[in-house]
Scaffold this active site. Structure first.
Site, short mmCIF file in Angstrom:
data_model
loop_
_atom_site.label_atom_id
_atom_site.label_comp_id
_atom_site.label_asym_id
_atom_site.label_seq_id
_atom_site.Cartn_x
_atom_site.Cartn_y
_atom_site.Cartn_z
N ALA A 33 -26.95 17.89 -6.69
CA ALA A 33 -26.72 16.46 -6.74
C ALA A 33 -25.51 16.05 -5.89
CB ALA A 33 -26.53 16.02 -8.19
N ASP A 54 -26.39 27.00 -0.07
CA ASP A 54 -26.97 26.97 -1.42
C ASP A 54 -27.93 28.15 -1.57
OD1 ASP A 54 -27.27 24.66 -3.78
OD2 ASP A 54 -28.97 26.03 -3.67
N ARG A 65 -31.96 13.02 -9.17
CA ARG A 65 -30.60 12.74 -8.73
C ARG A 65 -30.22 13.42 -7.41
NH1 ARG A 65 -31.21 16.65 -12.06
NH2 ARG A 65 -30.00 18.58 -11.94
N THR A 128 -17.59 30.35 -8.80
CA THR A 128 -17.62 30.03 -7.38
C THR A 128 -16.47 29.12 -6.99
OG1 THR A 128 -20.04 30.19 -7.45
CG2 THR A 128 -19.08 29.17 -5.51
N CYS A 180 -25.62 20.22 -16.85
CA CYS A 180 -26.70 19.22 -16.79
C CYS A 180 -27.93 19.69 -17.56
CB CYS A 180 -27.08 18.95 -15.34
SG CYS A 180 -25.73 18.26 -14.35
N CYS A 239 1.98 31.00 -9.03
CA CYS A 239 0.51 31.05 -8.99
C CYS A 239 0.05 32.14 -8.04
CB CYS A 239 -0.05 29.70 -8.55
SG CYS A 239 -1.85 29.68 -8.34
#
Length: 338
Positions: A33, A54, A65, A128, A180, A239
């Site tokens: 989305a 992806d 969406r 990720t 989701c 950090c």
């Protein structure tokens, strides 16, 4: 400039900014989305090179969406990166578009993202995101965090050496998270989040970094809430991702999520990089609301959903039965365990 004339008329960009956009490279991590929304806006804005990464394919539930995809893409189960590349080339043939069917890991992240002028987070899990954060800090690439679920969304821009990084903010992987697939999502929450992310990307790419929003913004469109938080003081000199003695821990294989196809079995094991403490009751409730079945004993939760059987242990380790496809197993894991 006719194509971009209305954008050029916007004085903070102008002709000089438009020329700058044409020379820049944006990497979008994820083509769901958030990724499709950001990619389309940047393509229409004339950003010279877009790379969309992806590992998943288009499903019917995405069409509500994820704006680059069609019913034909869902019927053919096209990889999202390939379908996105095709559609973006149709939207703007003047720019370079590359769709990479890849799973971003600690081992390949630097090669996939190196050379970008901005990195946009459109992923569905914090494993990720922490890899993206470390790559951003190591290579000096600005990145824009974003997330949304239900009617809620948030965004934050991270400039290496200046802003607190994601590791500063969270310190460790979140132990629980809504997705989701467990609580749903409405597309206006997606649109608002991508608007925040893409506006920040355009500022970076057009040379207007002085206009970047320095605060973390969050909102709930359904309950009419909007919050902006100054988090500058959270930058931690100690950090391990962005501090004085940084070691980029999430680019270390030992801290990465491990997957393995079990020998002689139609199953994949997934082991998170750090131990979790899974709330079986909460997870079982989410599974039931998504149409699955779950049963637990003190040691594990057994889940039947989406044609698979998933066995989840208290520390977050899981066995996904019914597949040898690591990508499919990881998708299932992230959908229901966040």
């Amino acid at each position: 400039m006719e194509r971009y004339s209305r954008q050029v008329l916007f004085s903070p960009i102008g002709e000089e900014g438009q020329v700058a956009l044409a020379s820049k490279h944006a990497v979008i991590a994820g083509a769901g989305a958030l990724g499709t929304g950001s990619a389309e806006m940047l393509a229409r804005a004339g950003v010279g090179k877009l790379t969309v990464i992806d590992r998943d394919y288009v499903e019917w539930s995405n069409l509500q969406r994820q704006q680059l995809y069609t019913e034909l893409d869902a019927r053919d189960r096209l990889p999202k990166a390939a379908a996105a590349e095709k559609r973006l080339r149709e939207i703007n043939s003047e720019i370079e578009v590359y769709g990479l069917i890849e799973d971003i890991t600690a081992l390949n992240a630097e090669n996939l993202i190196g050379g970008a002028d901005v990195l946009i987070d459109a992923t569905d899990n914090f494993d990720t995101r922490f890899i993206l954060n470390d790559v951003s800090q190591k290579l000096g690439i600005p990145w824009i965090y974003g997330g949304c679920v239900g009617s809620y969304g948030m965004s934050y821009s991270i400039l290496p050496e200046k802003s607190p990084c994601l590791h500063c903010l969270l310190k460790q992987l979140p132990m629980e998270g809504y997705t989701c697939d467990t609580v749903g999502i409405i597309s206006p929450a997606v649109g608002m989040t991508t608007a925040y992310q893409t506006a920040e990307a355009l500022k970076i790419l057009s040379g207007n970094t002085d206009q970047l929003r320095s605060k973390l913004v969050s909102f709930d469109l359904w309950h009419n809430q909007h919050t902006s938080i100054n988090i500058d003081k959270l930058k931690d000199p100690a950090c391990t991702s962005c501090g004085e003695n940084r070691v980029y821990p999430y680019l270390n294989y030992e801290n990465a999520t491990k997957t393995a196809v079990l020998c002689g079995r139609d199953s994949v094991q997934i082991r998170p990089g750090s131990k979790r403490d899974i709330d079986f009751a909460k997870l079982a409730e989410a599974i039931a609301e998504s149409g699955g079945e779950a049963s637990a004993n003190p040691y594990l939760l057994s889940v039947a959903i989406d044609g698979f059987r998933m066995v989840v242990f208290k520390d977050g380790r899981a066995l996904i039965h019914g597949t040898k496809d690591v990508s499919a197993a990881k998708n299932l894991y992230y959908r229901y365990l966040g």
